[in-house]
Every structure is written in structure tokens, then in C-alpha cells.
Design a protein around this motif. Structure first.
Motif, PDB file in Angstrom:
ATOM      1  N   ASN A 169      -3.312  -1.521   9.981  1.00  0.00           N
ATOM      2  CA  ASN A 169      -4.628  -1.684  10.596  1.00  0.00           C
ATOM      3  C   ASN A 169      -5.480  -2.544   9.663  1.00  0.00           C
ATOM      4  N   PRO A 170      -6.009  -3.679  10.130  1.00  0.00           N
ATOM      5  CA  PRO A 170      -6.791  -4.565   9.257  1.00  0.00           C
ATOM      6  C   PRO A 170      -8.060  -3.923   8.713  1.00  0.00           C
ATOM      7  N   HIS A 171      -8.542  -2.853   9.355  1.00  0.00           N
ATOM      8  CA  HIS A 171      -9.788  -2.220   8.930  1.00  0.00           C
ATOM      9  C   HIS A 171      -9.565  -1.047   7.983  1.00  0.00           C
ATOM     10  N   THR A 172      -8.333  -0.843   7.529  1.00  0.00           N
ATOM     11  CA  THR A 172      -8.031   0.177   6.536  1.00  0.00           C
ATOM     12  C   THR A 172      -8.481  -0.318   5.169  1.00  0.00           C
ATOM     13  N   LYS A 173      -9.111   0.548   4.393  1.00  0.00           N
ATOM     14  CA  LYS A 173      -9.526   0.177   3.038  1.00  0.00           C
ATOM     15  C   LYS A 173      -8.284  -0.015   2.173  1.00  0.00           C
TER      16      LYS A 173
ATOM     17  N   ALA B  94      -5.259 -13.617   7.166  1.00  0.00           N
ATOM     18  CA  ALA B  94      -5.349 -12.247   6.658  1.00  0.00           C
ATOM     19  C   ALA B  94      -5.111 -11.255   7.793  1.00  0.00           C
ATOM     20  N   LYS B  95      -5.740 -11.490   8.933  1.00  0.00           N
ATOM     21  CA  LYS B  95      -5.548 -10.592  10.064  1.00  0.00           C
ATOM     22  C   LYS B  95      -4.125 -10.681  10.600  1.00  0.00           C
ATOM     23  N   ALA B  96      -3.545 -11.883  10.619  1.00  0.00           N
ATOM     24  CA  ALA B  96      -2.164 -12.054  11.081  1.00  0.00           C
ATOM     25  C   ALA B  96      -1.178 -11.353  10.148  1.00  0.00           C
ATOM     26  N   ALA B  97      -1.442 -11.399   8.847  1.00  0.00           N
ATOM     27  CA  ALA B  97      -0.562 -10.735   7.881  1.00  0.00           C
ATOM     28  C   ALA B  97      -0.622  -9.222   8.067  1.00  0.00           C
ATOM     29  N   CYS B  98      -1.799  -8.688   8.307  1.00  0.00           N
ATOM     30  CA  CYS B  98      -1.938  -7.247   8.524  1.00  0.00           C
ATOM     31  C   CYS B  98      -1.216  -6.828   9.799  1.00  0.00           C
ATOM     32  N   GLU B  99      -1.405  -7.588  10.865  1.00  0.00           N
ATOM     33  CA  GLU B  99      -0.756  -7.254  12.128  1.00  0.00           C
ATOM     34  C   GLU B  99       0.763  -7.391  12.024  1.00  0.00           C
TER      35      GLU B  99
ATOM     36  N   ASN C  97       3.641  -3.384   0.248  1.00  0.00           N
ATOM     37  CA  ASN C  97       4.861  -4.198   0.176  1.00  0.00           C
ATOM     38  C   ASN C  97       5.080  -4.985   1.461  1.00  0.00           C
ATOM     39  N   ALA C  98       4.754  -4.388   2.602  1.00  0.00           N
ATOM     40  CA  ALA C  98       4.889  -5.095   3.878  1.00  0.00           C
ATOM     41  C   ALA C  98       3.914  -6.269   3.944  1.00  0.00           C
ATOM     42  N   ILE C  99       2.692  -6.070   3.457  1.00  0.00           N
ATOM     43  CA  ILE C  99       1.710  -7.160   3.430  1.00  0.00           C
ATOM     44  C   ILE C  99       2.166  -8.253   2.471  1.00  0.00           C
ATOM     45  N   ARG C 100       2.716  -7.862   1.317  1.00  0.00           N
ATOM     46  CA  ARG C 100       3.238  -8.849   0.354  1.00  0.00           C
ATOM     47  C   ARG C 100       4.288  -9.737   1.005  1.00  0.00           C
ATOM     48  N   SER C 101       5.181  -9.135   1.776  1.00  0.00           N
ATOM     49  CA  SER C 101       6.242  -9.930   2.411  1.00  0.00           C
ATOM     50  C   SER C 101       5.663 -10.871   3.464  1.00  0.00           C
ATOM     51  N   GLN C 102       4.600 -10.473   4.137  1.00  0.00           N
ATOM     52  CA  GLN C 102       3.950 -11.352   5.114  1.00  0.00           C
ATOM     53  C   GLN C 102       3.237 -12.505   4.412  1.00  0.00           C
ATOM     54  N   ILE C 103       2.549 -12.230   3.319  1.00  0.00           N
ATOM     55  CA  ILE C 103       1.826 -13.261   2.572  1.00  0.00           C
ATOM     56  C   ILE C 103       2.805 -14.244   1.939  1.00  0.00           C
TER      57      ILE C 103
END
Length: 71
Positions: free
Chosen positions: A40-44, A30-35, A54-60
Motif C-alpha cells: 500500500n503506497p500510503h503505509t508509513k 514511486a507509486k508504480a514500485a509500491c503497486e 525487499n519487494a520494493i528494492r527489487s522493483q526499484i
């Protein structure tokens, strides 16, 4: 509500914590996908823009998650 990998991510949690609700995504992934997405992993989750989601979706999508692991 943000929907990633077919899972509704809770809106009131930090992004990295919300991503752990996806089967196959733990704390490290999860932290690697955010980075990797430049978020920022601490963003709500409720404060994420559509571009960031969309950027997180592509990482996941790079990981084997949910149906791929369950079958």
C-alpha cells in the motif's frame, strides 16, 4: 531506517513519498514500485516489513537510478 538503492528512506513518511528521495524516482515511479511490490503506497516506511522492503528494492532495481543517472 530502510535503505533502498543506497539511500536512507525517511521513516515517518508514506512509502511512495519516501521513495521520491531516490534520484530518478518521481511520484509515478514511486507509486508504480509500491503497486508492483504489492505494498500500500500510503503505509508509513516504519511500518513496512522486511519482506515488503525487499519487494520494493527489487522493483526499484528495474529502473535506472542514482549512480546510473548521475554518471
Amino acid at each position: 531506517m530502510a535503505r533502498i538503492a543506497g539511500i536512507n528512506i525517511p521513516m515517518n513518511k508514506h512509502a511512495w513519498v519516501g521513495l521520491t528521495h531516490i534520484y530518478g524516482v518521481g511520484n509515478a515511479r514511486a507509486k508504480a514500485a509500491c503497486e508492483g511490490a504489492g505494498v500500500n503506497p500510503h503505509t508509513k516506511v516504519k511500518d513496512l516489513t522486511e519482506t515488503e522492503v525487499n519487494a520494493i528494492r527489487s522493483q526499484i532495481a528495474k529502473f535506472a537510478v542514482e549512480g546510473d543517472l548521475r554518471s
